[in-house]
Write a protein that holds these residues in place. Structure first.
Motif, PDB file in Angstrom:
ATOM      1  N   VAL A  54       0.843  -1.205   0.000  1.00  0.00           N
ATOM      2  CA  VAL A  54       0.000   0.000   0.000  1.00  0.00           C
ATOM      3  C   VAL A  54       0.875   1.252   0.000  1.00  0.00           C
ATOM      4  O   VAL A  54       1.869   1.322   0.710  1.00  0.00           O
ATOM      5  N   PRO A  55       0.498   2.257  -0.817  1.00  0.00           N
ATOM      6  CA  PRO A  55       1.277   3.494  -0.843  1.00  0.00           C
ATOM      7  C   PRO A  55       1.033   4.384   0.376  1.00  0.00           C
ATOM      8  O   PRO A  55       1.879   5.199   0.732  1.00  0.00           O
ATOM      9  N   ASP A  56      -0.123   4.223   1.031  1.00  0.00           N
ATOM     10  CA  ASP A  56      -0.476   5.028   2.202  1.00  0.00           C
ATOM     11  C   ASP A  56      -0.979   4.085   3.289  1.00  0.00           C
ATOM     12  O   ASP A  56      -2.139   3.653   3.267  1.00  0.00           O
ATOM     13  N   LEU A  57      -0.111   3.766   4.238  1.00  0.00           N
ATOM     14  CA  LEU A  57      -0.439   2.781   5.271  1.00  0.00           C
ATOM     15  C   LEU A  57      -1.565   3.254   6.178  1.00  0.00           C
ATOM     16  O   LEU A  57      -2.443   2.468   6.534  1.00  0.00           O
ATOM     17  N   GLU A  58      -1.565   4.532   6.542  1.00  0.00           N
ATOM     18  CA  GLU A  58      -2.632   5.058   7.408  1.00  0.00           C
ATOM     19  C   GLU A  58      -3.986   4.981   6.717  1.00  0.00           C
ATOM     20  O   GLU A  58      -4.987   4.585   7.325  1.00  0.00           O
ATOM     21  N   LYS A  59      -4.037   5.346   5.465  1.00  0.00           N
ATOM     22  CA  LYS A  59      -5.289   5.305   4.699  1.00  0.00           C
ATOM     23  C   LYS A  59      -5.796   3.868   4.550  1.00  0.00           C
ATOM     24  O   LYS A  59      -6.987   3.592   4.736  1.00  0.00           O
ATOM     25  N   ALA A  60      -4.897   2.942   4.227  1.00  0.00           N
ATOM     26  CA  ALA A  60      -5.286   1.542   4.070  1.00  0.00           C
ATOM     27  C   ALA A  60      -5.764   0.958   5.396  1.00  0.00           C
ATOM     28  O   ALA A  60      -6.769   0.235   5.449  1.00  0.00           O
ATOM     29  N   THR A  61      -5.054   1.274   6.480  1.00  0.00           N
ATOM     30  CA  THR A  61      -5.463   0.790   7.803  1.00  0.00           C
ATOM     31  C   THR A  61      -6.841   1.320   8.158  1.00  0.00           C
ATOM     32  O   THR A  61      -7.699   0.574   8.653  1.00  0.00           O
ATOM     33  N   ALA A  62      -7.084   2.594   7.893  1.00  0.00           N
ATOM     34  CA  ALA A  62      -8.388   3.202   8.181  1.00  0.00           C
ATOM     35  C   ALA A  62      -9.500   2.540   7.360  1.00  0.00           C
ATOM     36  O   ALA A  62     -10.608   2.346   7.861  1.00  0.00           O
ATOM     37  N   LEU A  63      -9.219   2.185   6.115  1.00  0.00           N
ATOM     38  CA  LEU A  63     -10.228   1.508   5.287  1.00  0.00           C
ATOM     39  C   LEU A  63     -10.689   0.223   5.952  1.00  0.00           C
ATOM     40  O   LEU A  63     -11.885  -0.005   6.131  1.00  0.00           O
ATOM     41  N   TYR A  64      -9.744  -0.626   6.333  1.00  0.00           N
ATOM     42  CA  TYR A  64     -10.112  -1.918   6.917  1.00  0.00           C
ATOM     43  C   TYR A  64     -10.695  -1.775   8.318  1.00  0.00           C
ATOM     44  O   TYR A  64     -11.631  -2.486   8.674  1.00  0.00           O
ATOM     45  N   ARG A  65     -10.191  -0.837   9.122  1.00  0.00           N
ATOM     46  CA  ARG A  65     -10.657  -0.660  10.491  1.00  0.00           C
ATOM     47  C   ARG A  65     -11.960   0.129  10.549  1.00  0.00           C
ATOM     48  O   ARG A  65     -12.949  -0.323  11.135  1.00  0.00           O
ATOM     49  N   ASP A  66     -11.983   1.321   9.932  1.00  0.00           N
ATOM     50  CA  ASP A  66     -13.093   2.257  10.109  1.00  0.00           C
ATOM     51  C   ASP A  66     -14.239   2.042   9.130  1.00  0.00           C
ATOM     52  O   ASP A  66     -15.394   2.255   9.479  1.00  0.00           O
ATOM     53  N   VAL A  67     -13.935   1.637   7.915  1.00  0.00           N
ATOM     54  CA  VAL A  67     -14.983   1.458   6.908  1.00  0.00           C
ATOM     55  C   VAL A  67     -15.502   0.025   6.900  1.00  0.00           C
ATOM     56  O   VAL A  67     -16.706  -0.210   6.900  1.00  0.00           O
ATOM     57  N   LEU A  68     -14.578  -0.944   6.918  1.00  0.00           N
ATOM     58  CA  LEU A  68     -14.986  -2.347   6.836  1.00  0.00           C
ATOM     59  C   LEU A  68     -15.162  -3.009   8.198  1.00  0.00           C
ATOM     60  O   LEU A  68     -15.681  -4.118   8.288  1.00  0.00           O
ATOM     61  N   GLY A  69     -14.715  -2.352   9.267  1.00  0.00           N
ATOM     62  CA  GLY A  69     -14.958  -2.851  10.623  1.00  0.00           C
ATOM     63  C   GLY A  69     -14.069  -3.989  11.069  1.00  0.00           C
ATOM     64  O   GLY A  69     -14.409  -4.706  12.016  1.00  0.00           O
ATOM     65  N   ALA A  70     -12.921  -4.162  10.443  1.00  0.00           N
ATOM     66  CA  ALA A  70     -12.020  -5.248  10.825  1.00  0.00           C
ATOM     67  C   ALA A  70     -11.145  -4.838  11.995  1.00  0.00           C
ATOM     68  O   ALA A  70     -10.906  -3.651  12.233  1.00  0.00           O
ATOM     69  N   GLN A  71     -10.652  -5.826  12.717  1.00  0.00           N
ATOM     70  CA  GLN A  71      -9.684  -5.592  13.779  1.00  0.00           C
ATOM     71  C   GLN A  71      -8.302  -5.522  13.134  1.00  0.00           C
ATOM     72  O   GLN A  71      -7.935  -6.403  12.339  1.00  0.00           O
ATOM     73  N   VAL A  72      -7.545  -4.474  13.427  1.00  0.00           N
ATOM     74  CA  VAL A  72      -6.220  -4.304  12.839  1.00  0.00           C
ATOM     75  C   VAL A  72      -5.173  -4.185  13.947  1.00  0.00           C
ATOM     76  O   VAL A  72      -5.471  -3.714  15.041  1.00  0.00           O
ATOM     77  N   SER A  73      -3.960  -4.601  13.618  1.00  0.00           N
ATOM     78  CA  SER A  73      -2.867  -4.520  14.584  1.00  0.00           C
ATOM     79  C   SER A  73      -2.249  -3.125  14.552  1.00  0.00           C
ATOM     80  O   SER A  73      -2.565  -2.307  13.698  1.00  0.00           O
ATOM     81  N   ALA A  74      -1.361  -2.895  15.469  1.00  0.00           N
ATOM     82  CA  ALA A  74      -0.557  -1.674  15.442  1.00  0.00           C
ATOM     83  C   ALA A  74       0.456  -1.801  14.308  1.00  0.00           C
ATOM     84  O   ALA A  74       0.745  -2.904  13.833  1.00  0.00           O
ATOM     85  N   VAL A  75       1.001  -0.681  13.887  1.00  0.00           N
ATOM     86  CA  VAL A  75       2.054  -0.688  12.866  1.00  0.00           C
ATOM     87  C   VAL A  75       3.309  -1.297  13.471  1.00  0.00           C
ATOM     88  O   VAL A  75       3.712  -0.932  14.583  1.00  0.00           O
ATOM     89  N   MET A  76       3.905  -2.244  12.734  1.00  0.00           N
ATOM     90  CA  MET A  76       5.114  -2.895  13.218  1.00  0.00           C
ATOM     91  C   MET A  76       6.223  -2.704  12.186  1.00  0.00           C
ATOM     92  O   MET A  76       6.084  -3.156  11.040  1.00  0.00           O
ATOM     93  N   PRO A  77       7.315  -2.025  12.571  1.00  0.00           N
ATOM     94  CA  PRO A  77       8.439  -1.917  11.634  1.00  0.00           C
ATOM     95  C   PRO A  77       9.254  -3.207  11.627  1.00  0.00           C
ATOM     96  O   PRO A  77       9.508  -3.793  12.680  1.00  0.00           O
ATOM     97  N   LEU A  78       9.624  -3.647  10.432  1.00  0.00           N
ATOM     98  CA  LEU A  78      10.493  -4.812  10.282  1.00  0.00           C
ATOM     99  C   LEU A  78      11.692  -4.391   9.436  1.00  0.00           C
ATOM    100  O   LEU A  78      11.740  -4.628   8.233  1.00  0.00           O
ATOM    101  N   PRO A  79      12.676  -3.734  10.064  1.00  0.00           N
ATOM    102  CA  PRO A  79      13.806  -3.205   9.302  1.00  0.00           C
ATOM    103  C   PRO A  79      14.578  -4.271   8.520  1.00  0.00           C
ATOM    104  O   PRO A  79      15.073  -4.002   7.438  1.00  0.00           O
ATOM    105  N   GLU A  80      14.658  -5.497   9.062  1.00  0.00           N
ATOM    106  CA  GLU A  80      15.393  -6.553   8.361  1.00  0.00           C
ATOM    107  C   GLU A  80      14.715  -6.975   7.058  1.00  0.00           C
ATOM    108  O   GLU A  80      15.335  -7.554   6.182  1.00  0.00           O
ATOM    109  N   HIS A  81      13.428  -6.659   6.914  1.00  0.00           N
ATOM    110  CA  HIS A  81      12.683  -6.945   5.683  1.00  0.00           C
ATOM    111  C   HIS A  81      12.407  -5.664   4.887  1.00  0.00           C
ATOM    112  O   HIS A  81      11.875  -5.735   3.780  1.00  0.00           O
ATOM    113  N   GLY A  82      12.707  -4.505   5.471  1.00  0.00           N
ATOM    114  CA  GLY A  82      12.497  -3.241   4.781  1.00  0.00           C
ATOM    115  C   GLY A  82      11.034  -2.841   4.651  1.00  0.00           C
ATOM    116  O   GLY A  82      10.650  -2.205   3.671  1.00  0.00           O
TER     117      GLY A  82
END
Length: 175
Positions: A54-82
């Motif tokens: 996704v080009p915009d992580l906040e927007k995509a997260t909001a779509l699934y959480r706020d519009v579609l009503g799904a449970q979403v996790s917190a943002v997790m950085p994985l530097p070893e995977h970039g």
């Protein structure tokens, strides 16, 4: 009376099951999927997640959480995977939202080619990742790294080359 009707219904179903209807798709069961490749010592398990770049992580997260009503996790950085990841719980599987972390992120390259984002990979669990990797390499399936790395769930993962998997980037994860 009910028992005899049940026997007739079961007999009719089993007769229908023996007759193959042309063009009718049949799907394998979980038991069939978990048998593994012929002659292998590892087994393929369930679909763990489908990853979406996704080009915009906040927007995509909001779509699934706020519009579609799904449970979403917190943002997790994985530097070893970039990547930054957010998991969307779906009951029977998950979506993994991926966003670039750093300029050398493989997701940055994907998004340069696909400006709106899109499906990046599928992740399937295996019961023995080391046996799976050895077996797949022997079958000339290329991997994207020499050794498994620790993935977003804290378990070893390995990516298989999409050119060897019908154009699909496949991630294997230790169950």
């Amino acid at each position: 009376m009910a028992a005899s009707m049940l026997k007739v219904a079961v007999a009719g179903i089993s007769q229908c099951a023996r007759h193959v209807v042309p063009g009718l798709r049949t799907f394998s069961t979980s038991q069939f999927l978990c048998q593994g490749a012929p002659g292998s010592v590892w087994k393929l398990g369930r679909l763990n997640h489908v990853a979406i770049a996704v080009p915009d992580l906040e927007k995509a997260t909001a779509l699934y959480r706020d519009v579609l009503g799904a449970q979403v996790s917190a943002v997790m950085p994985l530097p070893e995977h970039g990547v930054y990841t957010v998991f969307v719980e779906l009951g029977n599987t998950k979506l993994e939202l991926l966003h670039p972390l750093g300029e050398k992120s493989p997701i940055a390259g994907f998004l340069q080619k696909n400006k709106s984002g899109g499906m990046h990979h599928i992740c399937i669990e295996v019961d023995d990742i080391n046996a799976a990797i050895a077996d797949l390499k022997a079958r000339k399936i290329r991997t994207l790294s020499e050794e498994p790395r620790i993935g977003a769930h804290g378990k070893p993962v390995m990516f298989l080359h999409p050119k060897d998997c019908d154009g699909v980037l496949v991630e294997l994860e230790q169950a």
